[in-house]
Design a protein around this motif. Structure first.
Motif, PDB file in Angstrom:
ATOM      1  N   LEU A   1       0.822  -1.203   0.000  1.00 42.23           N
ATOM      2  CA  LEU A   1       0.000   0.000   0.000  1.00 42.23           C
ATOM      3  C   LEU A   1       0.863   1.263   0.000  1.00 42.23           C
ATOM      4  O   LEU A   1       0.587   2.218  -0.732  1.00 42.23           O
ATOM      5  CB  LEU A   1      -0.933   0.003   1.211  1.00 42.23           C
ATOM      6  CG  LEU A   1      -2.057  -1.040   1.190  1.00 42.23           C
ATOM      7  CD1 LEU A   1      -2.723  -1.134   2.562  1.00 42.23           C
ATOM      8  CD2 LEU A   1      -3.095  -0.694   0.122  1.00 42.23           C
ATOM      9  N   VAL A   2       1.919   1.258   0.806  1.00 42.74           N
ATOM     10  CA  VAL A   2       2.816   2.422   0.879  1.00 42.74           C
ATOM     11  C   VAL A   2       3.530   2.623  -0.452  1.00 42.74           C
ATOM     12  O   VAL A   2       3.668   3.754  -0.946  1.00 42.74           O
ATOM     13  CB  VAL A   2       3.829   2.255   2.025  1.00 42.74           C
ATOM     14  CG1 VAL A   2       4.932   3.310   1.932  1.00 42.74           C
ATOM     15  CG2 VAL A   2       3.134   2.350   3.372  1.00 42.74           C
ATOM     16  N   GLU A   3       3.988   1.520  -1.055  1.00 38.45           N
ATOM     17  CA  GLU A   3       4.674   1.618  -2.337  1.00 38.45           C
ATOM     18  C   GLU A   3       3.772   2.227  -3.399  1.00 38.45           C
ATOM     19  O   GLU A   3       4.186   3.099  -4.176  1.00 38.45           O
ATOM     20  CB  GLU A   3       5.143   0.236  -2.782  1.00 38.45           C
ATOM     21  CG  GLU A   3       5.900   0.249  -4.110  1.00 38.45           C
ATOM     22  CD  GLU A   3       6.345  -1.136  -4.544  1.00 38.45           C
ATOM     23  OE1 GLU A   3       7.219  -1.217  -5.427  1.00 38.45           O
ATOM     24  OE2 GLU A   3       5.819  -2.123  -4.005  1.00 38.45           O
ATOM     25  N   ASN A   4       2.524   1.772  -3.448  1.00 37.17           N
ATOM     26  CA  ASN A   4       1.591   2.314  -4.425  1.00 37.17           C
ATOM     27  C   ASN A   4       1.243   3.763  -4.114  1.00 37.17           C
ATOM     28  O   ASN A   4       1.187   4.600  -5.022  1.00 37.17           O
ATOM     29  CB  ASN A   4       0.327   1.457  -4.470  1.00 37.17           C
ATOM     30  CG  ASN A   4       0.454   0.254  -5.362  1.00 37.17           C
ATOM     31  OD1 ASN A   4       0.027   0.286  -6.510  1.00 37.17           O
ATOM     32  ND2 ASN A   4       1.053  -0.809  -4.854  1.00 37.17           N
ATOM     33  N   ARG A   5       1.006   4.073  -2.849  1.00 42.24           N
ATOM     34  CA  ARG A   5       0.694   5.454  -2.466  1.00 42.24           C
ATOM     35  C   ARG A   5       1.807   6.401  -2.905  1.00 42.24           C
ATOM     36  O   ARG A   5       1.546   7.489  -3.435  1.00 42.24           O
ATOM     37  CB  ARG A   5       0.502   5.532  -0.955  1.00 42.24           C
ATOM     38  CG  ARG A   5       0.173   6.928  -0.434  1.00 42.24           C
ATOM     39  CD  ARG A   5       0.479   7.026   1.048  1.00 42.24           C
ATOM     40  NE  ARG A   5       1.911   6.930   1.299  1.00 42.24           N
ATOM     41  CZ  ARG A   5       2.463   6.808   2.515  1.00 42.24           C
ATOM     42  NH1 ARG A   5       1.692   6.754   3.578  1.00 42.24           N
ATOM     43  NH2 ARG A   5       3.778   6.736   2.654  1.00 42.24           N
ATOM     44  N   ASP A   6       3.060   5.988  -2.690  1.00 46.52           N
ATOM     45  CA  ASP A   6       4.178   6.862  -3.011  1.00 46.52           C
ATOM     46  C   ASP A   6       4.368   7.049  -4.517  1.00 46.52           C
ATOM     47  O   ASP A   6       4.944   8.047  -4.951  1.00 46.52           O
ATOM     48  CB  ASP A   6       5.461   6.333  -2.370  1.00 46.52           C
ATOM     49  CG  ASP A   6       5.465   6.524  -0.855  1.00 46.52           C
ATOM     50  OD1 ASP A   6       4.577   7.247  -0.349  1.00 46.52           O
ATOM     51  OD2 ASP A   6       6.332   5.948  -0.174  1.00 46.52           O
ATOM     52  N   GLN A   7       3.889   6.086  -5.311  1.00 46.33           N
ATOM     53  CA  GLN A   7       3.915   6.274  -6.759  1.00 46.33           C
ATOM     54  C   GLN A   7       3.128   7.529  -7.146  1.00 46.33           C
ATOM     55  O   GLN A   7       3.582   8.345  -7.952  1.00 46.33           O
ATOM     56  CB  GLN A   7       3.303   5.049  -7.446  1.00 46.33           C
ATOM     57  CG  GLN A   7       4.168   3.808  -7.442  1.00 46.33           C
ATOM     58  CD  GLN A   7       5.236   3.849  -8.510  1.00 46.33           C
ATOM     59  OE1 GLN A   7       4.975   4.257  -9.651  1.00 46.33           O
ATOM     60  NE2 GLN A   7       6.442   3.440  -8.163  1.00 46.33           N
ATOM     61  N   TYR A   8       1.966   7.668  -6.553  1.00 46.84           N
ATOM     62  CA  TYR A   8       1.105   8.811  -6.887  1.00 46.84           C
ATOM     63  C   TYR A   8       1.637  10.110  -6.285  1.00 46.84           C
ATOM     64  O   TYR A   8       1.520  11.177  -6.895  1.00 46.84           O
ATOM     65  CB  TYR A   8      -0.326   8.528  -6.441  1.00 46.84           C
ATOM     66  CG  TYR A   8      -0.908   7.337  -7.152  1.00 46.84           C
ATOM     67  CD1 TYR A   8      -1.250   7.410  -8.499  1.00 46.84           C
ATOM     68  CD2 TYR A   8      -1.070   6.114  -6.510  1.00 46.84           C
ATOM     69  CE1 TYR A   8      -1.754   6.307  -9.180  1.00 46.84           C
ATOM     70  CE2 TYR A   8      -1.568   5.002  -7.172  1.00 46.84           C
ATOM     71  CZ  TYR A   8      -1.906   5.104  -8.511  1.00 46.84           C
ATOM     72  OH  TYR A   8      -2.386   4.012  -9.180  1.00 46.84           O
ATOM     73  N   ALA A   9       2.221  10.019  -5.112  1.00 43.73           N
ATOM     74  CA  ALA A   9       2.816  11.211  -4.507  1.00 43.73           C
ATOM     75  C   ALA A   9       3.940  11.757  -5.380  1.00 43.73           C
ATOM     76  O   ALA A   9       4.058  12.977  -5.591  1.00 43.73           O
ATOM     77  CB  ALA A   9       3.334  10.876  -3.107  1.00 43.73           C
ATOM     78  N   ARG A  10       4.744  10.862  -5.906  1.00 50.01           N
ATOM     79  CA  ARG A  10       5.864  11.297  -6.752  1.00 50.01           C
ATOM     80  C   ARG A  10       5.365  11.875  -8.080  1.00 50.01           C
ATOM     81  O   ARG A  10       5.957  12.816  -8.618  1.00 50.01           O
ATOM     82  CB  ARG A  10       6.819  10.128  -6.974  1.00 50.01           C
ATOM     83  CG  ARG A  10       7.570   9.730  -5.701  1.00 50.01           C
ATOM     84  CD  ARG A  10       8.301   8.412  -5.853  1.00 50.01           C
ATOM     85  NE  ARG A  10       9.395   8.516  -6.807  1.00 50.01           N
ATOM     86  CZ  ARG A  10      10.150   7.478  -7.161  1.00 50.01           C
ATOM     87  NH1 ARG A  10       9.907   6.265  -6.653  1.00 50.01           N
ATOM     88  NH2 ARG A  10      11.150   7.637  -8.023  1.00 50.01           N
ATOM     89  N   ALA A  11       4.280  11.341  -8.596  1.00 47.12           N
ATOM     90  CA  ALA A  11       3.694  11.921  -9.815  1.00 47.12           C
ATOM     91  C   ALA A  11       3.188  13.332  -9.546  1.00 47.12           C
ATOM     92  O   ALA A  11       3.404  14.255 -10.350  1.00 47.12           O
ATOM     93  CB  ALA A  11       2.568  11.031 -10.318  1.00 47.12           C
ATOM     94  N   ALA A  12       2.520  13.516  -8.426  1.00 47.79           N
ATOM     95  CA  ALA A  12       1.984  14.836  -8.087  1.00 47.79           C
ATOM     96  C   ALA A  12       3.099  15.857  -7.885  1.00 47.79           C
ATOM     97  O   ALA A  12       2.962  17.035  -8.254  1.00 47.79           O
ATOM     98  CB  ALA A  12       1.117  14.739  -6.844  1.00 47.79           C
TER      99      ALA A  12
END
Length: 302
Positions: A119-130
């Motif tokens: 979950l953290v890995e996926n969440r951070d994917q979107y944070a880095r895109a933003a």
């Protein structure tokens, strides 16, 4: 550029159709080639948006949604996220749209909802895109194309971790209210959108206007139950453009641009504010949507 948040719950807004279909018609078919064109042949992308802008949408969506690190690697654009962000916004600026929506699509990584690390890995994917858009001018993030609730939740959490920009979230929904993964439901998705900070709850569907209206009504009921006040967005998927088709069918209800007129009014009556045509939609579909709701406010007596 006007502040989109000031228009929430007020006037009806049409959203530009995806650039992908027009680019495919121009022979640029894969997401990889579309991203490359944005970087090295931006005039091709500009031509697509010139036609779309002429149709009159108030909201224009950026041309590349594959912006998470995993998706950038998948399309051969690793390390080019900032360049793509700059190029996308530069194309938008050319046409001086009222509002720019930065689209971010699913990251595509495997996701185990029972695993905190996943979950953290996926969440951070979107944070880095933003974070690619930090300090840049745009109106809202547009989380689009989601088919699973766990992935949607990660995306909302990731964006909220790094940005306070308005969030528009949209999931792929069948006429029966199930997401296209066949597991989650539209109502559950709306609840997640409200809980994790979305300003607009959206669905994308192949359903007929009547079925789409039911989906909008289900969203209103879910939001009322939660005491939440989100705007609604509906994206109508054009399965196939067919001038010879004699009338709408359940399999292909939006066979011509004219079908958007009745659909727009049906959805407005259900409280939808943002309207978009996707799939095989052309600028003509956007134009009909924009004309159908021009000067109208969001329906307030529901």
């Amino acid at each position: 550029m006007a502040d989109l948040a000031l228009r929430f719950g007020k006037d009806m807004l049409a959203v530009s159709s995806p650039a992908e279909e027009a680019l495919r018609r121009a022979g640029i078919e894969s997401v990889r080639d579309q991203a490359l064109a944005l970087l090295v042949e931006p005039e091709t992308i500009e031509e697509v948006y010139r036609m779309e802008a002429a149709a009159g949408p108030q909201c224009v969506v950026t041309p590349v949604a594959a912006l998470t690190p995993a998706r950038l690697v998948a399309i051969g654009a690793e390390g080019k996220g900032e360049a793509l962000a700059d190029a996308a916004l530069a194309v938008m600026a050319e046409f001086k749209p009222q509002h720019v929506l930065v689209e971010i699509g699913p990251c595509g990584l495997p996701l185990d909802p029972e695993s905190k690390a996943s979950l953290v890995e996926n969440r951070d994917q979107y944070a880095r895109a933003a974070k690619l858009f930090e300090g840049r001018t745009f109106d809202a993030f547009f989380l689009n194309g989601f088919t699973a609730i766990a992935d949607l939740k990660c995306a909302l959490m990731g964006l909220r971790k790094v940005s306070d920009a308005p969030l528009i979230a949209s999931v792929e929904v069948r006429a029966d209210g199930l997401l296209t993964d066949g597991v989650g439901t539209w109502r559950e998705s709306v609840e997640v959108m409200a809980e994790y900070g979305a300003a607009v709850a959206g669905f994308s569907t192949l359903a007929t206007p009547g079925a789409a209206r039911v989906l909008a009504e289900q969203a209103r009921d879910a939001l009322a139950f939660q005491g939440a006040d989100l705007c609604l967005m509906a994206t109508l998927q054009v399965f196939e453009r067919d001038a010879k088709q004699q009338g709408p069918t359940e399999e292909n209800p939006y066979y011509s641009p004219d079908t958007m007129m009745a659909a727009a009014l049906e959805l407005r009556a259900a409280g939808v504010q943002f309207l978009r045509a996707a799939g095989q939609a052309t600028p003509a579909y956007t134009g009909v949507l924009a004309a159908a709701v021009a000067g109208l406010d969001v329906a307030s007596e529901l």
